[in-house]
Design an enzyme around this catalytic site. Structure first.
Site, PDB file in Angstrom:
ATOM      1  N   GLU A 200     -26.920 -67.361 -78.024  1.00  0.00           N
ATOM      2  CA  GLU A 200     -27.640 -68.677 -77.993  1.00  0.00           C
ATOM      3  C   GLU A 200     -29.152 -68.786 -77.118  1.00  0.00           C
ATOM      4  O   GLU A 200     -30.004 -69.344 -77.594  1.00  0.00           O
ATOM      5  CB  GLU A 200     -26.842 -69.819 -77.414  1.00  0.00           C
ATOM      6  CG  GLU A 200     -25.844 -70.305 -78.532  1.00  0.00           C
ATOM      7  CD  GLU A 200     -26.279 -70.628 -79.871  1.00  0.00           C
ATOM      8  OE1 GLU A 200     -27.307 -71.010 -79.890  1.00  0.00           O
ATOM      9  OE2 GLU A 200     -25.317 -70.753 -80.633  1.00  0.00           O
TER      10      GLU A 200
ATOM     11  N   THR B 109     -36.323 -68.156 -81.878  1.00  0.00           N
ATOM     12  CA  THR B 109     -36.192 -66.502 -82.340  1.00  0.00           C
ATOM     13  C   THR B 109     -35.298 -66.451 -83.475  1.00  0.00           C
ATOM     14  O   THR B 109     -34.252 -66.829 -83.399  1.00  0.00           O
ATOM     15  CB  THR B 109     -35.910 -65.831 -81.267  1.00  0.00           C
ATOM     16  OG1 THR B 109     -36.407 -66.003 -79.879  1.00  0.00           O
ATOM     17  CG2 THR B 109     -36.114 -64.443 -81.655  1.00  0.00           C
TER      18      THR B 109
ATOM     19  N   TYR C 217     -29.656 -78.227 -76.066  1.00  0.00           N
ATOM     20  CA  TYR C 217     -29.151 -77.610 -77.152  1.00  0.00           C
ATOM     21  C   TYR C 217     -28.180 -76.585 -76.774  1.00  0.00           C
ATOM     22  O   TYR C 217     -27.220 -76.424 -77.415  1.00  0.00           O
ATOM     23  CB  TYR C 217     -30.290 -76.983 -77.939  1.00  0.00           C
ATOM     24  CG  TYR C 217     -29.779 -75.775 -79.034  1.00  0.00           C
ATOM     25  CD1 TYR C 217     -29.082 -76.583 -80.105  1.00  0.00           C
ATOM     26  CD2 TYR C 217     -29.852 -74.825 -78.480  1.00  0.00           C
ATOM     27  CE1 TYR C 217     -28.668 -75.332 -80.835  1.00  0.00           C
ATOM     28  CE2 TYR C 217     -29.163 -73.818 -79.269  1.00  0.00           C
ATOM     29  CZ  TYR C 217     -28.701 -74.058 -80.518  1.00  0.00           C
ATOM     30  OH  TYR C 217     -27.919 -73.215 -81.410  1.00  0.00           O
TER      31      TYR C 217
ATOM     32  N   ASP D 132     -30.912 -78.705 -82.577  1.00  0.00           N
ATOM     33  CA  ASP D 132     -32.065 -77.535 -82.472  1.00  0.00           C
ATOM     34  C   ASP D 132     -33.129 -78.101 -83.557  1.00  0.00           C
ATOM     35  O   ASP D 132     -32.754 -79.041 -84.243  1.00  0.00           O
ATOM     36  CB  ASP D 132     -31.790 -76.349 -82.730  1.00  0.00           C
ATOM     37  CG  ASP D 132     -31.092 -75.914 -84.360  1.00  0.00           C
ATOM     38  OD1 ASP D 132     -30.713 -77.028 -84.937  1.00  0.00           O
ATOM     39  OD2 ASP D 132     -31.177 -74.763 -84.418  1.00  0.00           O
TER      40      ASP D 132
END
Length: 364
Positions: free
Chosen positions: A58, A64, A141, A159
């Site tokens: 995560e 990314t 998140y 997210d």
DNA sequence: AATTCGGGGCC
DNA sequence: GGCCCAGAATT
């Protein structure tokens, strides 16, 4: 008069609109969970939801893409298979593992958190959203993702994917870059998400955002399990939702990169421990585009030879470097905190950001 | 609330 | 050439 559904929503009283929205969100659950069971991608960190693996993945996945993370995750887990190994790794070795992935404070925060976990949590991640969120590098998140995926705790994990999917489903034109919109969505989802399927529910929403309800280009509504409850789909608003405020233009900076050579070794130095590319290594460089005459005046007789190197440009999110460079062959020693290293050492030991690639490749 | 943190793939 | 990505920390 043919009134669109969206227009009808607008004339509802605020309370009625909230109720309509919550019912719409509740209607996602069954098709969402069913779709995720059959369409979840096979990803390395999904093999087993061990908390450490979920945590590392995560963090790596923050801003990314999945494909970029895969090789880094495999290498990282092999080098540092557990929290205690992470807590005791050297910063340079850690940053070498992170080299090229970007947002290097993520790596430094990982180590800080691992040290805290060893000192205060018996070397394990806490099964608590609130405790997770206190750890460096873990925000709302990531705390929600680890809590739900690794521990099954029914808290949302909002997210960019979830913001986009839910905004489209509910037809919200609110700016998803605003923190208030994110926290508002977390509150709504917390109320309606299933208590016994938090992991699949959160990952399902994220998965839809990643491979169906995509950001660039048209979303694949034909494959979306939520299309029948989606306002943006019904009203043909997927081109305008989600709404995001435009970014401000990046700053332009001029740099002059120096490749100092002495006895077969080149000089590098460690960057500051905060700010851009913190704690990584770099070739010595100066602000501005300097002339060859200036270089000679700076190094005087110690510069046996000065050669102009090709220019290069590197774009960060918020800054753009325009670089010129010089190779300087030195005859004498030099003051300053330089490390004189071989090309092999740069390759194996020191983390040099991609911004210097045009110059790094010259030494091979 | 706004800014600062990377890098790469895609349109 | 711009956009966006399994965001968080700092100011």
């Amino acid at each position: 008069m043919n009134q669109s559904f969206y227009d009808k929503l607008q004339i509802l009283e605020p309370e009625e609109r909230k109720l309509e929205e919550m019912e719409r969100l509740k209607a996602m659950e069954r098709p969402l969970l069913s779709w995720y069971r059959e369409n979840a991608r096979i990803l390395p960190w999904r093999e087993t939801p061990e908390p450490y693996r979920v945590w590392i993945s995560e963090i790596m996945l923050q801003q990314t893409r999945v494909e970029a993370v895969k090789p880094y995750f495999a290498r990282f887990m092999k080098a540092l298979p557990g929290i205690r190994e992470l807590a005791s790794v050297s910063e340079d070795e850690l940053l070498k593992l992170w080299e090229g992935l970007g947002y290097y404070s993520r790596a430094k925060n990982l180590k800080k958190a691992a040290e805290l976990l060893v000192e205060q949590y018996g070397g394990e991640l806490p099964a608590s959203y609130e405790e997770l969120k206190k750890l460096p590098g873990i925000g709302s998140y990531t705390a929600g993702a680890i809590a739900s995926i690794a521990f099954g705790i029914p808290v949302p994990a909002v997210d960019g994917n979830v913001l986009r999917v839910i905004s489209r489903v509910t037809g919200s034109r609110e700016d998803i870059l605003k923190q208030s919109v994110k926290s508002g969505m977390e509150e709504k989802l917390k109320k309606i998400m299933p208590k016994d399927a938090a992991s699949s529910y959160n990952q399902g929403l994220i998965e839809i955002g990643a491979i169906v309800c995509v950001p660039n280009g048209a979303p694949l509504c034909g494959r979306c399990p939520l299309s029948s409850v989606c306002v943006a789909k019904a009203e043909d608003l997927t081109g305008v939702i989600p709404v995001k405020t435009p970014k401000k233009p990046r700053k332009a900076e001029d740099k002059t990169v120096l490749m100092l050579w002495r006895e077969g070794k080149v000089a590098i130095r460690k960057r500051e421990d905060a700010g851009l590319l913190a704690s990584l290594y770099e070739f010595p460089n100066l602000d501005g585009h300097l002339s060859e005459e200036t270089i000679y005046s700076l190094f005087g007789a110690k510069a046996a030879k000065v050669t102009a190197l090709p220019g290069s440009r590197h774009i960060f999110s918020h800054v753009e470097w325009s670089m010129t460079g010089f190779r300087i062959d030195l005859s004498g020693t030099l003051e300053g905190d330089y490390l004189w290293v071989t090309p092999e050492e740069i390759k194996k030991t020191y983390s040099l950001p991609g911004a210097f690639k045009a110059y790094t490749k010259l030494i091979r």
